[in-house]
Design an enzyme around this catalytic site. Sequence first.
Site, PDB file in Angstrom:
ATOM      1  N   TRP A  59       0.772  -1.559   0.061  1.00 55.96           N
ATOM      2  CA  TRP A  59      -0.081  -0.021   0.050  1.00 55.96           C
ATOM      3  C   TRP A  59       0.892   1.241  -0.023  1.00 55.96           C
ATOM      4  O   TRP A  59       0.216   2.400  -0.250  1.00 55.96           O
ATOM      5  CB  TRP A  59      -1.039   0.003   1.215  1.00 55.96           C
ATOM      6  CG  TRP A  59      -1.983  -0.971   1.039  1.00 55.96           C
ATOM      7  CD1 TRP A  59      -2.274  -2.010   1.828  1.00 55.96           C
ATOM      8  CD2 TRP A  59      -3.140  -0.873  -0.093  1.00 55.96           C
ATOM      9  NE1 TRP A  59      -3.143  -2.934   1.078  1.00 55.96           N
ATOM     10  CE2 TRP A  59      -3.697  -2.106   0.053  1.00 55.96           C
ATOM     11  CE3 TRP A  59      -3.390  -0.129  -1.219  1.00 55.96           C
ATOM     12  CZ2 TRP A  59      -4.971  -2.491  -0.603  1.00 55.96           C
ATOM     13  CZ3 TRP A  59      -4.395  -0.433  -1.914  1.00 55.96           C
ATOM     14  CH2 TRP A  59      -5.286  -1.604  -1.728  1.00 55.96           C
TER      15      TRP A  59
ATOM     16  N   LYS B  56     -16.463 -18.451  -9.179  1.00 54.46           N
ATOM     17  CA  LYS B  56     -16.059 -18.882 -10.414  1.00 54.46           C
ATOM     18  C   LYS B  56     -16.402 -20.359 -10.273  1.00 54.46           C
ATOM     19  O   LYS B  56     -16.745 -20.978 -11.239  1.00 54.46           O
ATOM     20  CB  LYS B  56     -14.498 -18.998 -10.519  1.00 54.46           C
ATOM     21  CG  LYS B  56     -14.296 -17.607 -11.532  1.00 54.46           C
ATOM     22  CD  LYS B  56     -12.837 -17.673 -12.036  1.00 54.46           C
ATOM     23  CE  LYS B  56     -12.665 -16.509 -12.649  1.00 54.46           C
ATOM     24  NZ  LYS B  56     -11.174 -15.888 -12.778  1.00 54.46           N
TER      25      LYS B  56
END
Length: 971
Positions: A533, A609
């Site tokens: 980050w 998925k």
Amino acid sequence: MKNVDVKMDLPKLEEEILDFWRENNIFKKSIEQRDIKEQYVFYDGPPFATGTPHYGHIVASTMKDVVPRYWTMKGKRVERKWGWDCHGLPIENIAEKELGVKSKKQIEDEVGVAKFNDFCRSKVLSYVDEWKKVIGRLGRWADMDNAYVTMDLNYMESVWWVFKQLWDKGLIYEDYRSMHICPRCETTLSQSEVTEGYKTVKDLSVVAKFELKNEPNTFVLAWTTTPWTLIGNVALAISENIKYKKLKIKDDADRDIFVIIAEDRIADVVKIEYEEIESIEAKNLIGKTYKPLFDYYAKDEKLENGQNGWKIVAADFVTTEEGTGVVHIAPAFGEDDMKLGREKQLPFIQHVGMDGIIKEQAKDFYGLHVKPADDTQKTDVEIIKYLAAKNLLFSKEKYEHSYPHCWRCDTPLLNYATSSWFVKVSSIKNDAIELAKQINWSPAHIKYGRFGKWLEGAKDWSISRQRFWASVIPIWVCGDCGEKEVFASVTDLEVRSGQQIADIHKHVVDAIKFPCQKCSGEMARVPDVLDTWFDSGSMPYAQMHYPFENREKFESNFPAEFIAEGADQTRAWFYYLHVLSSSIFNKPAFKNVIVNGIVQAEDGKKMSKRLQNYPDPMEMFDKYGADVLRFYLMSSPVVAANDLNFSEKEMAELSRGLFRMIWNSYYFFVLYAEIDGIEAKTDFSLNSRSTLDKWIISECQSLIKNINYHMEHYDLQKSSREFLLFADNLSNWYIRRSRKRFWKSENDQDKAEAFETLQYILITLAKLLAPFSPFISEEIYKNLSGEESVHLSDYPEANESLIDPNLCAEMKRTREIVELGLNVRSKNGIKVRQPLAELVYLGEKLPEELEQIIAEEVNVKNVNNASAQEGEAVRLDLEITSELKMGGYSREIVRFVQTLRKKAGFEVNDRIILYYSSDSDVINQTLEQFSDEVSHETLAIRIENNKHQVENEEEIKIDSHNLWLGISREL
Ligand SMILES: [Zn+2]
Ligand SMILES: [Zn+2]
């Protein structure tokens, strides 16, 4: 103007337009035609290219396309640099799997960091082509060829510069403290990473018995949900505000023993028979010593502060909300414990390594993992067995609680005392909160809600990770005297080390060492790498290689106008951008931000998925078109940070509804424009005398005004929903009512005005819609204006002098009265084709022209109004006279002739001769009496009562009457 197919095939159209954009560089042109001084800065949050884009990316990508397209059309220069996030655990985990690596040690010892990092680099961009395909097909314009890549040297160098700015401001420090670590990844994690991974799990909790040293058979009861930490126990904490009791009970061996527990907790904890002996004040317990549950460390004479260990101490965090009112203290495994340990100078026992494995000193448990992946309770069970065997177990039970897991590998995290580097967010927090007030959030509630609250609760940011593939901490330390040097650029390090440096990843810079300037020691880099980050939070500077390049460009365009991401980023990207810009520049990093929610499967479950509970985005493009998917998402609650249950059915409805209406309007216009030789153009006078024209032009100006207003406030949902009502007005009212004006043969002013108005409306609608659905709008605009591209045009501005609120209100009332009138008909089973004598509506009188519209739509001879009083708002005279009956028949006849014309394949403007023959008097009479209407409606130049030999003929029945019809084309 080219022909338009009545059949709308958006997917095919979109592919053609994508080619057109590519071949003609429309994206580039749209940026470059705008003044360089009119920058509108957009920051793209970088995704990982380690998987294919999902609906979350598609939502964010659409928002990131709609807004820049809009501001481009508003005259701004909106550069759109794409970015790729390359570093960190996601890619390291993929590399580990492919290399068959099970532990961090294996990377260091067997694979080697250099090879591991090279492997990561080779895998990072594996899905870039897939992304280009999906993002391109979505119609999103972004410069993916010159994307910023967080693993590039220039990018990483700017990250160093950012780090050095914080260092110089005294905002970076190292501390040994209790952190959350992932024992599988063997690294510390930040507050936001930890927050991401909470899950409800079942663990074993125990109440252990701690025997007082000088009072045999008297035990203090303490509760824990992490039995494995009991080996590290060095104290028991109680509160001076809690009342304790001594109870007499029988232990498992049926002996009398005494236990000490908070009075308030007896009912919940002591489920066996007991006898209350006495109350004990906390102050009389404090200072008492107890026998350690395990003797592995207690026996160690060299243990620092050993003399202070295994005593009862006071602490203010002890409560009676759960447990026994006595807290087991293990300073190596908890934040409060660690603080208390420092305060009371308790011994420090870390019997577990960072890999989660119990160390050798804890003999009986040596080598066990404290949270084994296959059975996370296994080691706790071993501890419990041990306690039970020694008669030190009071009770155990299953305990359900929310526990943090690694956001990458799903391993349960450990609370673990370790050394880490921090950004002192606490010292800039007030500034950051103040600066955050300048940010406009869509939806607004996030500003002081989700984001504001997170900011208020912000802790210092743990930026160091004990991993490999990342930007590195640019601190070098002297091994002897501890002198530190921090580097802000590659050049600085080159000068200091006398080496040429082409890469600053860990495996390269760790080898760079040089003598200390303060002593004769050697300087080596702090081995940690940076939280990813830190990379993405540095993107405003690093994507431009600031301050090494683009100084002026950056400084005159910071902060950004706009960013957009999902709600999860309020604690991540949005937050880190803000922390870094507040720290370095005392400015927010962005002015406007749109936050999207989550796209879920239709059943409200997570899209999976594996379960295949949602349709593939590419399939949606091929079936409905990207325009429809984009519009569906932008008009849904998902762009207002709410969750959306993805529904293909709703997409199909949108395709059949809004898009069909727009296409039909476009098709209709081009069909008649061709007949009348109307040319493509862009200038319109808009001074039609027709009420209908004035009305739709007025509605159009309101539409322009409203969309601009909502777009300026970054409200995509409200902006897009404006189109729905307008398209209905256009298609189901304006065109429906104006149809005959386009049909008629005279080339009068009214017809010219109708063409002028509709062409203007369609071009304006295309421009308005262009940011949302860039394909269909391109098609319409190009064809009707003759210009190169709608995306090179200017966004419409409302001409408020053309807004007539009174007319719009009256037209709205007219539509309502028509609807009520048609309802009365359908309730009474009277077809619209059957004329009726009168409709009476209540309330203020409408202009005659509008009453005429009501008469035609409801098919009544007269429309009258009555002052408001009780009764129905609309009343119909339902009596059907023979005159009215014949009127109905004539309508039926017109309808049959029209069908016959179509069957015959005549053009809409072909003139015909109509032949008829019937044995029914009333039919013959109808055709004589209504011949003017019939010939006018059917473009018949004459009507003959004669069964003439023609190619196109039909026997029909009207009620019980027989009628033969025949037509021939008049050449
Ligand atoms: Zn992990
Ligand atoms: Zn030194």
